[in-house]
Design an enzyme around this catalytic site. Structure first.
Site, mmCIF file in Angstrom:
data_model
loop_
_atom_site.group_PDB
_atom_site.id
_atom_site.type_symbol
_atom_site.label_atom_id
_atom_site.label_comp_id
_atom_site.label_asym_id
_atom_site.label_seq_id
_atom_site.Cartn_x
_atom_site.Cartn_y
_atom_site.Cartn_z
ATOM 1 N N CYS A 42 -4.152 -3.952 8.674
ATOM 2 C CA CYS A 42 -4.076 -4.623 7.376
ATOM 3 C C CYS A 42 -2.634 -5.083 7.122
ATOM 4 O O CYS A 42 -1.679 -4.447 7.567
ATOM 5 C CB CYS A 42 -4.522 -3.666 6.269
ATOM 6 S SG CYS A 42 -4.555 -4.455 4.629
ATOM 7 N N ASP A 44 -1.090 -4.839 4.483
ATOM 8 C CA ASP A 44 -0.485 -3.926 3.500
ATOM 9 C C ASP A 44 0.880 -3.403 3.974
ATOM 10 O O ASP A 44 0.987 -2.885 5.097
ATOM 11 C CB ASP A 44 -1.451 -2.751 3.266
ATOM 12 C CG ASP A 44 -1.080 -1.938 2.040
ATOM 13 O OD1 ASP A 44 0.081 -1.471 1.968
ATOM 14 O OD2 ASP A 44 -1.936 -1.778 1.150
ATOM 15 N N ARG A 46 2.452 -0.893 3.324
ATOM 16 C CA ARG A 46 2.572 0.563 3.515
ATOM 17 C C ARG A 46 1.992 1.040 4.837
ATOM 18 O O ARG A 46 1.984 2.239 5.113
ATOM 19 C CB ARG A 46 1.868 1.279 2.347
ATOM 20 C CG ARG A 46 2.487 0.958 0.997
ATOM 21 C CD ARG A 46 1.560 1.353 -0.134
ATOM 22 N NE ARG A 46 0.301 0.591 -0.099
ATOM 23 C CZ ARG A 46 -0.720 0.792 -0.933
ATOM 24 N NH1 ARG A 46 -0.644 1.737 -1.855
ATOM 25 N NH2 ARG A 46 -1.805 0.052 -0.848
ATOM 26 N N HIS A 98 -7.151 1.271 6.292
ATOM 27 C CA HIS A 98 -6.495 2.347 5.531
ATOM 28 C C HIS A 98 -7.222 2.591 4.216
ATOM 29 O O HIS A 98 -7.703 1.645 3.584
ATOM 30 C CB HIS A 98 -5.019 2.013 5.280
ATOM 31 C CG HIS A 98 -4.808 0.828 4.391
ATOM 32 N ND1 HIS A 98 -4.483 0.942 3.060
ATOM 33 C CD2 HIS A 98 -4.909 -0.502 4.629
ATOM 34 C CE1 HIS A 98 -4.379 -0.264 2.532
ATOM 35 N NE2 HIS A 98 -4.638 -1.168 3.463
ATOM 36 N N CYS A 101 -7.410 0.521 0.420
ATOM 37 C CA CYS A 101 -7.135 -0.877 0.780
ATOM 38 C C CYS A 101 -7.506 -1.808 -0.391
ATOM 39 O O CYS A 101 -8.659 -1.828 -0.837
ATOM 40 C CB CYS A 101 -7.932 -1.247 2.023
ATOM 41 S SG CYS A 101 -7.596 -2.928 2.598
HETATM 42 CO CO CO Z 1 -5.360 -3.064 3.050
#
Ligand code: CO
Length: 211
Positions: A42, A44, A46, A98, A101
């Site tokens: 992803c 993302d 993090r 994750h 999400c």
């Molecule tokens: Co995500």
């Protein structure tokens, strides 16, 4: 100082540290890249692939998008997959989702996120529909979204196995292994969910018989 200048300063410090630790670090990497893994994760911020797996530059070939989707009309993803499998000859492809999400969570709502995001997240609604009975029975919303995160990883991994790129590589070289993982933001731990390899059984509907 402009916002992005901080990153350029950090970059200089990082590069100097690498050379301090290992004078050959960059000259070695400059010549060739031989990663053993393709990481599909992803976007993302993090979930940084190298940091959470303790890998160095040169070890992971990486593709990231919103909610780690493997869409069979996505020329970007398919180019990355083709290059990783047929030129870099990676030994494993990892799809890592994750918990928590935002993309998956958004797909469980009925909000209009405008054209492009509606289009992209529709793929996750389709995953929900495939597993509707199981998901509708989970009454706590957070738990339902987390299960959808897992099921999404599993479906995306199966989408990889449906491609002729993967099936041809299995036929010719018995690699790569496919691994479906999920990362937990709260403790940094990755949980394996599913593994598919050249001897796994595929849905015959998607199996090419004349590769
Ligand atoms: Co995500």
């Amino acid at each position: 100082m402009k916002l992005a200048e901080r990153l350029l300063l950090e970059n200089k410090a990082w590069a100097a540290e690498r050379v301090d630790e290992d004078p050959e670090f960059f000259s070695r990497l400059e010549k060739i890249q031989t990663p053993e893994f393709l990481w599909i994760g992803c976007s993302d911020s993090r979930v940084p692939a190298n940091q959470i797996t303790g890998t160095l530059p040169g070890e992971l070939f990486v593709h990231r998008n919103v909610a780690n989707l493997v869409v069979n009309t996505d020329v970007n993803l398919l180019s990355v997959l083709d290059y990783a499998v047929n030129h870099l000859k990676v030994k494993a492809v990892i799809v890592c989702g994750h918990y928590g999400c935002g993309g998956v969570k958004a797909a469980t709502t009925n909000h209009d996120l405008k054209l492009v995001l509606n289009m992209w997240l529709r793929n996750i609604k389709d995953v929900y529909r495939l597993h509707r009975q199981e998901l509708d029975n989970i009454k706590v919303e957070g738990e339902r979204v987390d299960r959808l995160v897992e099921l999404n990883v599993i479906e995306q991994l199966k989408n990889l196995a449906k491609t002729s790129i993967i099936q041809r590589a299995w036929k010719e070289g018995q690699r790569p292994e496919l691994h479906g993982w999920v990362y937990r933001l709260s403790d940094g731990i990755i949980k394996p969910l599913l593994e598919i390899s050249h001897d796994s059984e595929l849905d015959p509907l998607y199996e090419y018989d004349d590769l």
